[in-house]
Write an enzyme that holds these catalytic residues in place. Structure first.
Site, PDB file in Angstrom:
ATOM      1  N   GLU A  31       0.854  -1.189   0.000  1.00  0.00           N
ATOM      2  CA  GLU A  31       0.000   0.000   0.000  1.00  0.00           C
ATOM      3  C   GLU A  31       0.893   1.245   0.000  1.00  0.00           C
ATOM      4  O   GLU A  31       1.975   1.258   0.589  1.00  0.00           O
ATOM      5  CB  GLU A  31      -0.879  -0.013   1.255  1.00  0.00           C
ATOM      6  CG  GLU A  31      -1.904   1.096   1.331  1.00  0.00           C
ATOM      7  CD  GLU A  31      -2.776   0.992   2.575  1.00  0.00           C
ATOM      8  OE1 GLU A  31      -3.932   1.435   2.529  1.00  0.00           O
ATOM      9  OE2 GLU A  31      -2.304   0.458   3.603  1.00  0.00           O
TER      10      GLU A  31
ATOM     11  N   LYS B 118     -10.262   0.434  -2.298  1.00  0.00           N
ATOM     12  CA  LYS B 118     -10.329  -0.006  -0.900  1.00  0.00           C
ATOM     13  C   LYS B 118     -11.707   0.289  -0.293  1.00  0.00           C
ATOM     14  O   LYS B 118     -12.175   1.436  -0.292  1.00  0.00           O
ATOM     15  CB  LYS B 118      -9.231   0.703  -0.113  1.00  0.00           C
ATOM     16  CG  LYS B 118      -9.080   0.248   1.332  1.00  0.00           C
ATOM     17  CD  LYS B 118      -7.888   0.975   1.970  1.00  0.00           C
ATOM     18  CE  LYS B 118      -7.607   0.516   3.378  1.00  0.00           C
ATOM     19  NZ  LYS B 118      -6.430   1.229   3.943  1.00  0.00           N
TER      20      LYS B 118
ATOM     21  N   CYS C  69      -5.003  -3.737   2.813  1.00  0.00           N
ATOM     22  CA  CYS C  69      -4.696  -3.438   4.215  1.00  0.00           C
ATOM     23  C   CYS C  69      -5.845  -3.705   5.188  1.00  0.00           C
ATOM     24  O   CYS C  69      -6.113  -4.839   5.539  1.00  0.00           O
ATOM     25  CB  CYS C  69      -4.182  -1.998   4.327  1.00  0.00           C
ATOM     26  SG  CYS C  69      -3.243  -1.665   5.852  1.00  0.00           S
TER      27      CYS C  69
END
Length: 281
Positions: free
Chosen positions: A41, A116, A158
């Site tokens: 990321e 995301k 993440c």
């Protein structure tokens, strides 16, 4: 069998230097006969307050990454890059951006884009203390599974790792391996990073590829500290590759699709799920 690798980086605020490091890691991957490489990321720029400025260069960065994938003839999961527009081309409003992961083929074509979904709005007992991604980022609203020559790839970023329902939705859409470019804080990574990689692998009977940032980032106080320990879990929930050293590098493992199928046949978790009793989830 194909070889998958996850990168570990210590990205800072220089996009040029971060891209140079990306090229070095891709060269290493190619020398080790890697077929697919996952970057962390924020690999292109990791500095507080730089998201909008980096997003202005999204198209340029995408083109450069496509060229690198073609040069090194790799499948590339380009960690995450701030993107100023949604997948349909609409500009993200309110001076926010999307955190976007790209899947790029060895022919230099972008095959898939994932934005995301889960944003890191939490209190952590470290020097930074409070994190509020939603102040800068707009959450995505689509799950993404893409075809590759090795099987179906489910994309995460993440904080998504903490939500088993997302991983299970990816498995339901046929995923064989999940990618998780990340920048876990030093504190949360120490507690949960390996646990989450293994848990999502065991939940879904998929390989999970976790590429992490490691070290100190930026110059603004308090400095951001990340955990690293980039790792790969197989479909049994076993860590089969892990970078325990600090700093930049890659670790790799073979991807065994036959073993995945045998595991799923001997323990058919998806068939045994009783979702009617869990409809609130």
């Amino acid at each position: 069998m194909p070889v998958f690798a996850v990168a570990q980086m210590n990205s800072q605020d220089s996009i040029a230097q971060n891209l140079a490091n990306t090229a070095l890691l891709m060269q290493q991957a190619r020398e080790q006969h890697v077929s697919l490489l996952v970057l962390p990321e924020n690999f292109a720029c990791f500095a507080a307050g730089q998201q909008l400025k980096t997003a202005e260069r999204f198209d340029e960065l995408q083109q450069q990454l496509q060229q690198l994938a073609a040069t090194y003839h790799l499948w590339l999961v380009a960690g995450s890059i701030p993107c100023p527009y949604r997948p349909n081309g609409q500009t993200v409003p309110n001076s926010r951006v999307r955190s976007t992961s790209l899947l790029i083929s060895p022919e230099g074509k972008t095959v898939a884009r994932y934005d995301k979904i889960h944003l890191f709005d939490v209190q952590v007992g470290d020097n930074t203390g409070s994190y509020q991604e939603s102040a800068t980022f707009e959450p995505g609203d689509e799950i993404v599974v893409a075809n590759t020559p090795f099987g179906r790839l489910g994309m995460m970023i993440c904080y998504d790792l903490r939500f088993p329902e997302l991983a299970l939705a990816l498995r339901k859409q046929g995923a064989d391996f999940l990618t998780a470019p990340s920048a876990f804080t030093e504190m949360t990574g120490r507690l949960h990073w390996q646990l989450l990689l293994r848990a999502r692998a065991a939940d879904t009977q998929c390989y999970v590829l976790g590429a992490g940032q490691q070290g100190t980032h930026g110059t603004r106080q308090p400095l951001r500290q990340t955990w690293g320990h980039s790792a790969i879990s197989n479909a049994a929930g076993e860590i089969v590759a892990e970078r325990t050293e600090a700093g930049m590098g890659i670790v790799a493992a073979t991807f065994d699709h036959t073993t995945i199928q045998k595991r799923r046949e001997s323990m058919p978790l998806m068939r045994h799920r009783r979702l009617g009793l869990l409809k609130d989830f």
